[in-house]
Design a protein around this motif. Structure first.
Motif, PDB file in Angstrom:
ATOM      1  N   LEU A  56       0.854  -1.196   0.000  1.00  0.00           N
ATOM      2  CA  LEU A  56       0.000   0.000   0.000  1.00  0.00           C
ATOM      3  C   LEU A  56       0.890   1.247   0.000  1.00  0.00           C
ATOM      4  O   LEU A  56       2.089   1.152   0.298  1.00  0.00           O
ATOM      5  CB  LEU A  56      -0.873   0.030   1.269  1.00  0.00           C
ATOM      6  N   HIS A  57       0.316   2.392  -0.296  1.00  0.00           N
ATOM      7  CA  HIS A  57       1.090   3.630  -0.157  1.00  0.00           C
ATOM      8  C   HIS A  57       1.426   3.806   1.323  1.00  0.00           C
ATOM      9  O   HIS A  57       0.530   3.732   2.182  1.00  0.00           O
ATOM     10  CB  HIS A  57       0.278   4.824  -0.658  1.00  0.00           C
ATOM     11  N   VAL A  58       2.693   4.026   1.612  1.00  0.00           N
ATOM     12  CA  VAL A  58       3.119   4.075   3.021  1.00  0.00           C
ATOM     13  C   VAL A  58       2.953   5.516   3.532  1.00  0.00           C
ATOM     14  O   VAL A  58       3.846   6.359   3.391  1.00  0.00           O
ATOM     15  CB  VAL A  58       4.559   3.544   3.164  1.00  0.00           C
ATOM     16  N   THR A  59       1.777   5.770   4.070  1.00  0.00           N
ATOM     17  CA  THR A  59       1.405   7.114   4.525  1.00  0.00           C
ATOM     18  C   THR A  59       0.931   7.046   5.981  1.00  0.00           C
ATOM     19  O   THR A  59       0.756   5.955   6.522  1.00  0.00           O
ATOM     20  CB  THR A  59       0.215   7.639   3.689  1.00  0.00           C
ATOM     21  N   THR A  60       0.649   8.200   6.536  1.00  0.00           N
ATOM     22  CA  THR A  60       0.154   8.229   7.918  1.00  0.00           C
ATOM     23  C   THR A  60      -1.182   7.483   8.037  1.00  0.00           C
ATOM     24  O   THR A  60      -1.455   6.848   9.059  1.00  0.00           O
ATOM     25  CB  THR A  60      -0.041   9.691   8.394  1.00  0.00           C
ATOM     26  N   GLU A  61      -1.990   7.546   6.985  1.00  0.00           N
ATOM     27  CA  GLU A  61      -3.303   6.885   7.024  1.00  0.00           C
ATOM     28  C   GLU A  61      -3.127   5.369   6.974  1.00  0.00           C
ATOM     29  O   GLU A  61      -3.777   4.631   7.724  1.00  0.00           O
ATOM     30  CB  GLU A  61      -4.164   7.370   5.846  1.00  0.00           C
ATOM     31  N   THR A  62      -2.227   4.917   6.112  1.00  0.00           N
ATOM     32  CA  THR A  62      -1.953   3.480   6.025  1.00  0.00           C
ATOM     33  C   THR A  62      -1.400   2.976   7.352  1.00  0.00           C
ATOM     34  O   THR A  62      -1.704   1.862   7.789  1.00  0.00           O
ATOM     35  CB  THR A  62      -0.962   3.203   4.875  1.00  0.00           C
ATOM     36  N   ALA A  63      -0.573   3.796   7.992  1.00  0.00           N
ATOM     37  CA  ALA A  63      -0.015   3.391   9.286  1.00  0.00           C
ATOM     38  C   ALA A  63      -1.145   3.102  10.272  1.00  0.00           C
ATOM     39  O   ALA A  63      -1.113   2.112  11.007  1.00  0.00           O
ATOM     40  CB  ALA A  63       0.896   4.499   9.829  1.00  0.00           C
ATOM     41  N   ASN A 345      -0.504  13.188  -6.607  1.00  0.00           N
ATOM     42  CA  ASN A 345      -1.066  13.512  -5.286  1.00  0.00           C
ATOM     43  C   ASN A 345      -0.254  12.886  -4.158  1.00  0.00           C
ATOM     44  O   ASN A 345      -0.120  13.459  -3.082  1.00  0.00           O
ATOM     45  CB  ASN A 345      -2.538  13.075  -5.201  1.00  0.00           C
ATOM     46  N   LEU A 346       0.309  11.714  -4.415  1.00  0.00           N
ATOM     47  CA  LEU A 346       1.077  11.036  -3.363  1.00  0.00           C
ATOM     48  C   LEU A 346       2.565  11.347  -3.450  1.00  0.00           C
ATOM     49  O   LEU A 346       3.262  11.324  -2.442  1.00  0.00           O
ATOM     50  CB  LEU A 346       0.854   9.532  -3.452  1.00  0.00           C
ATOM     51  N   ALA A 347       3.049  11.608  -4.666  1.00  0.00           N
ATOM     52  CA  ALA A 347       4.484  11.856  -4.825  1.00  0.00           C
ATOM     53  C   ALA A 347       4.843  13.293  -4.441  1.00  0.00           C
ATOM     54  O   ALA A 347       5.816  13.537  -3.731  1.00  0.00           O
ATOM     55  CB  ALA A 347       4.907  11.563  -6.257  1.00  0.00           C
ATOM     56  N   GLY A 349       2.483  15.442  -3.054  1.00  0.00           N
ATOM     57  CA  GLY A 349       1.684  15.800  -1.873  1.00  0.00           C
ATOM     58  C   GLY A 349       1.686  14.643  -0.893  1.00  0.00           C
ATOM     59  O   GLY A 349       2.592  13.807  -0.922  1.00  0.00           O
ATOM     60  N   GLU A 350       0.662  14.578  -0.070  1.00  0.00           N
ATOM     61  CA  GLU A 350       0.615  13.512   0.946  1.00  0.00           C
ATOM     62  C   GLU A 350      -0.508  12.522   0.696  1.00  0.00           C
ATOM     63  O   GLU A 350      -0.889  11.774   1.591  1.00  0.00           O
ATOM     64  CB  GLU A 350       0.412  14.150   2.332  1.00  0.00           C
ATOM     65  N   GLY A 351      -1.082  12.540  -0.508  1.00  0.00           N
ATOM     66  CA  GLY A 351      -2.210  11.647  -0.781  1.00  0.00           C
ATOM     67  C   GLY A 351      -3.486  12.216  -0.210  1.00  0.00           C
ATOM     68  O   GLY A 351      -3.549  13.374   0.218  1.00  0.00           O
ATOM     69  N   HIS A 352      -4.513  11.372  -0.183  1.00  0.00           N
ATOM     70  CA  HIS A 352      -5.813  11.853   0.277  1.00  0.00           C
ATOM     71  C   HIS A 352      -5.763  12.177   1.764  1.00  0.00           C
ATOM     72  O   HIS A 352      -5.111  11.469   2.533  1.00  0.00           O
ATOM     73  CB  HIS A 352      -6.893  10.800   0.091  1.00  0.00           C
ATOM     74  N   PRO A 353      -6.530  13.167   2.189  1.00  0.00           N
ATOM     75  CA  PRO A 353      -6.608  13.477   3.611  1.00  0.00           C
ATOM     76  C   PRO A 353      -7.161  12.308   4.425  1.00  0.00           C
ATOM     77  O   PRO A 353      -7.943  11.481   3.928  1.00  0.00           O
ATOM     78  CB  PRO A 353      -7.559  14.673   3.656  1.00  0.00           C
ATOM     79  N   VAL A 356     -10.968  11.145   4.666  1.00  0.00           N
ATOM     80  CA  VAL A 356     -11.585  10.323   3.617  1.00  0.00           C
ATOM     81  C   VAL A 356     -10.986   8.910   3.620  1.00  0.00           C
ATOM     82  O   VAL A 356     -11.698   7.917   3.407  1.00  0.00           O
ATOM     83  CB  VAL A 356     -11.518  11.040   2.238  1.00  0.00           C
ATOM     84  N   MET A 357      -9.691   8.794   3.907  1.00  0.00           N
ATOM     85  CA  MET A 357      -9.083   7.451   4.002  1.00  0.00           C
ATOM     86  C   MET A 357      -9.694   6.670   5.160  1.00  0.00           C
ATOM     87  O   MET A 357      -9.626   5.444   5.200  1.00  0.00           O
ATOM     88  CB  MET A 357      -7.554   7.561   4.186  1.00  0.00           C
ATOM     89  N   ASP A 358     -10.287   7.394   6.121  1.00  0.00           N
ATOM     90  CA  ASP A 358     -10.965   6.751   7.253  1.00  0.00           C
ATOM     91  C   ASP A 358     -11.971   5.709   6.748  1.00  0.00           C
ATOM     92  O   ASP A 358     -12.016   4.569   7.222  1.00  0.00           O
ATOM     93  CB  ASP A 358     -11.687   7.857   8.041  1.00  0.00           C
ATOM     94  N   SER A 360     -12.186   4.431   3.569  1.00  0.00           N
ATOM     95  CA  SER A 360     -11.544   3.410   2.722  1.00  0.00           C
ATOM     96  C   SER A 360     -10.911   2.336   3.595  1.00  0.00           C
ATOM     97  O   SER A 360     -11.065   1.136   3.351  1.00  0.00           O
ATOM     98  CB  SER A 360     -10.450   4.046   1.868  1.00  0.00           C
ATOM     99  N   PHE A 361     -10.195   2.778   4.630  1.00  0.00           N
ATOM    100  CA  PHE A 361      -9.443   1.809   5.429  1.00  0.00           C
ATOM    101  C   PHE A 361     -10.322   1.123   6.477  1.00  0.00           C
ATOM    102  O   PHE A 361      -9.994   0.021   6.923  1.00  0.00           O
ATOM    103  CB  PHE A 361      -8.211   2.477   6.033  1.00  0.00           C
ATOM    104  N   ALA A 362     -11.446   1.734   6.829  1.00  0.00           N
ATOM    105  CA  ALA A 362     -12.418   1.000   7.657  1.00  0.00           C
ATOM    106  C   ALA A 362     -12.934  -0.187   6.846  1.00  0.00           C
ATOM    107  O   ALA A 362     -13.084  -1.304   7.358  1.00  0.00           O
ATOM    108  CB  ALA A 362     -13.564   1.924   8.061  1.00  0.00           C
TER     109      ALA A 362
END
Ligand code: ADE
Length: 423
Positions: A56-63, A345-347, A349-353, A356-358, A360-362
């Motif tokens: 997955l994209h390794v972001t704060t949301e993925t964490a 957006n990910l490269a 920027g930081e990807g989706h806020p 909204v990832m809340d 997707s990842f739920a």
């Protein structure tokens, strides 16, 4: 139960972990639905002992997703699903949370795949993909794992298209849930997430003024709709390029100009591709562009742009800013490619806020628990997210926003089921 000793991970710099932890906590504050699922997972342990390999994209949301899976009892390992999307501080922090993470922003092709191999080395029983690279690598090169695989989840449209092609060709190796297809995923993440984060990535990379610019959006799926609406909101004059006549009409009625790419190429100031298709901007289009045109991609793969063509056409290349490559063509015009054509957006920027990832990842977390419980009754097919999960994510999100809605009265429910009422 088989025990597998997981390696520590491969990240840029472990000393970035503290910064990563702080940013993961910041994102968590905007992910109340995932937080509730994590609490439930802590008590019920629906993933006890399940080895999950995530790409997955390794972001704060993925964490935060990884921490929820860990709370549910899973043993997880993570690698990047794009060479440029990793947040190095997050990767470092995840290793400290006991989640082996293999991801370095800017890694080359060989390292990208060696990181996928490292995750596969943990002998996952479940895959969690964003773009299908993990499933295809397991299928092509690690058939020995298949006997233990119970299923997988796929995050993105491009990955779902590949999985359906595998199913069609009779080679899908295990059941996979198309998380992307949940309404609480694509209607929000693809539209509002990609919409905002793509404009954010373009602006962070270039600091360009959107107002008054001709913004060409190539592809009018959920992502294209989101980008078009956000570009228009910033005062851009949006032009949509489509091949599907139904989506093209929608774009017209949404108030945008619609034209073929050959015509848009001459008119646009900023180009964004989100088609999931190949070389939608190619040599003849680069040749036709205005001096200073900005070109980027927000679809999963960078092959939406024919990058070899722009290299071939150019006489000089410079990098005036991070994530901006300026190509000088032989007649003196310049074309700028952002983030090497990778997801801007990910490269940049930081990807989706996180908010909204809340959702997707739920969906991801609940689908993983669903697979762990139900896998014996599933076939080697691509499944949609069970509607109960989709609806629960929506309900929890509304609750977290303090919004209540109505329910049908018994008479209304009955009316909706009946066919006998008429004029
Ligand atoms: N895809 C798009 N934005 C993302 C994010 N912030 N985290 C993980 N995957 C994403």
């Amino acid at each position: 139960m088989q025990t597998v000793v997981a390696p520590q991970g491969d990240v840029k710099d472990r000393s970035l972990a503290e910064r990563g932890r702080a940013r993961i906590a910041w994102a968590a504050a905007s992910m109340p639905v995932l937080a509730q699922i994590r609490e439930r997972f802590e008590k019920e342990k629906p993933l006890r002992g399940v080895r999950i390999g995530a790409c997955l994209h390794v972001t704060t949301e993925t964490a935060n997703l990884m921490l929820a899976l860990q709370a549910g009892g899973a043993q997880t390992a993570l690698c990047a699903s794009n060479p440029l999307s990793t947040q190095d501080d997050v990767a470092a922090a995840l290793c400290e949370f006991g989640i082996p993470t293999f991801a370095i922003k800017g890694e080359d092709h060989a390292r990208y795949y060696s990181h996928i191999e490292s995750v596969i080395g943990t002998r996952p029983q479940m895959s969690m993909d964003d773009g299908c690279d993990l499933v295809t690598t397991i299928f092509k090169e690690h058939k020995d794992l298949l006997a233990d695989m119970i299923g997988g989840c796929e995050e993105t449209t491009t990955g779902v298209i590949r999985l359906r092609a595998m199913q069609r060709d009779g080679v899908l190796p295990y059941p996979v849930i198309a998380v992307n297809n949940a309404l609480t995923k694509h209607m929000f993440d693809n539209r509002y997430g990609t919409g905002q984060s793509t404009l954010d990535g373009i602006v962070r990379a270039t600091n360009v003024l959107i107002a008054g610019k001709n913004v060409v959006v190539v592809g009018y799926g959920w992502c294209g709709r989101g980008i078009a609406s956000r570009a228009a909101g910033l005062g851009g004059h949006v032009i949509v390029v489509e091949v599907d006549p139904r989506k093209a009409i929608e774009a017209v009625m949404d108030g945008y100009r619609v034209m073929p790419i050959a015509q848009a190429a001459k008119t646009g100031d900023i180009f964004v591709t989100v088609t999931g298709n190949y070389h939608v901007i190619g040599e003849e289009h680069f040749r036709a562009m205005k001096d200073g045109a900005i070109v980027c991609n927000s679809g999963h793969f960078n092959d939406e742009l024919d990058l070899e063509a722009v290299e071939r056409l150019s006489v000089r290349k410079s990098e005036p800013r991070a994530f901006v490559e300026q190509y000088e063509l032989s007649d003196g015009r310049n074309v700028c490619i952002l983030a090497q054509g990778r997801l801007v957006n990910l490269a940049a920027g930081e990807g989706h806020p996180a908010a909204v990832m809340d959702m997707s990842f739920a969906n991801q977390a609940m689908c993983a628990a669903h697979l762990a419980k139900q896998h014996r009754s599933l076939e080697k097919k691509v499944y949609d997210v069970p509607v109960e999960i989709d609806e629960e994510v929506a309900r929890l999100k509304l609750d977290s926003m303090g919004i209540t809605i109505d329910t049908l009265t018994p008479e209304q429910a009955k009316y909706m089921e009946s066919w006998s009422e008429g004029t």
